[in-house]
Design an enzyme around this catalytic site. Structure first.
Site, PDB file in Angstrom:
ATOM      1  N   LEU A  84      37.168  36.324  31.900  1.00  0.00           N
ATOM      2  CA  LEU A  84      36.764  36.102  33.285  1.00  0.00           C
ATOM      3  C   LEU A  84      35.333  35.582  33.335  1.00  0.00           C
ATOM      4  CD1 LEU A  84      38.190  39.386  34.846  1.00  0.00           C
ATOM      5  CD2 LEU A  84      39.264  37.129  34.780  1.00  0.00           C
ATOM      6  N   ASP A  85      35.018  34.829  34.395  1.00  0.00           N
ATOM      7  CA  ASP A  85      33.640  34.368  34.555  1.00  0.00           C
ATOM      8  C   ASP A  85      32.876  35.315  35.478  1.00  0.00           C
ATOM      9  OD1 ASP A  85      34.353  33.698  37.196  1.00  0.00           O
ATOM     10  OD2 ASP A  85      34.680  31.586  36.707  1.00  0.00           O
ATOM     11  N   SER A  86      31.619  34.998  35.734  1.00  0.00           N
ATOM     12  CA  SER A  86      30.777  35.910  36.520  1.00  0.00           C
ATOM     13  C   SER A  86      31.268  36.046  37.962  1.00  0.00           C
ATOM     14  CB  SER A  86      29.323  35.446  36.496  1.00  0.00           C
ATOM     15  OG  SER A  86      29.220  34.128  37.016  1.00  0.00           O
ATOM     16  N   ASP A  88      34.422  35.938  38.906  1.00  0.00           N
ATOM     17  CA  ASP A  88      35.561  36.860  38.825  1.00  0.00           C
ATOM     18  C   ASP A  88      35.075  38.305  38.738  1.00  0.00           C
ATOM     19  OD1 ASP A  88      37.427  34.727  38.780  1.00  0.00           O
ATOM     20  OD2 ASP A  88      37.192  34.517  36.611  1.00  0.00           O
TER      21      ASP A  88
END
Length: 129
Positions: A84-86, A88
């Site tokens: 996941l990215d930041s 998310d």
């Protein structure tokens, strides 16, 4: 006229307060009932168990659309393990706030990037419901 004088008198009136514990006489059913209702409304009496927090945090993370539920464990890191990215991560933290009916300050929310940190924060929060 008395209604106008009351605030002026009360501003100047000082009554010493004493710390006393309130004991409820069981022969007074109304007062006993009121005290029980007050106790039942307190969130501190029924704090979540660690297991409840773990289960609910995992459920929130598993329900996130970009997450493969089979990869979610109590030790999972949102970015390293789930990809996941930041953004998310921010959305998961917001979902946790909604699930547990609490507000996590931005400074604290920025630190939550894994299930262990989310579980620890929520377990230690006195108002988590």
């Amino acid at each position: 006229m008395a209604a106008a004088l009351r605030p002026a008198i009360l501003r100047h009136l000082r009554i010493p307060a004493q710390a006393q514990s309130l004991s409820v006489d069981q022969s007074a059913p109304f007062l006993s009932s009121v005290m029980n209702r007050i106790r039942s409304m307190s969130s501190h009496d029924e704090h979540l168990t660690h297991e409840e927090v773990v289960d609910r945090v995992l459920d929130v993370v598993k329900s996130y659309p970009k997450v493969d539920p089979s990869k979610v464990t109590p030790q999972v890191h949102f970015q390293k393990d789930l990809g996941l990215d930041s953004l998310d991560t921010v959305e998961i933290v917001m979902a946790l706030e909604e699930e547990f009916k609490l507000e996590i300050p931005d400074k604290e929310a920025d630190k939550i990037d894994s299930c262990p940190l989310a579980i620890e924060y929520i377990s230690n929060h006195p108002m988590a419901a």
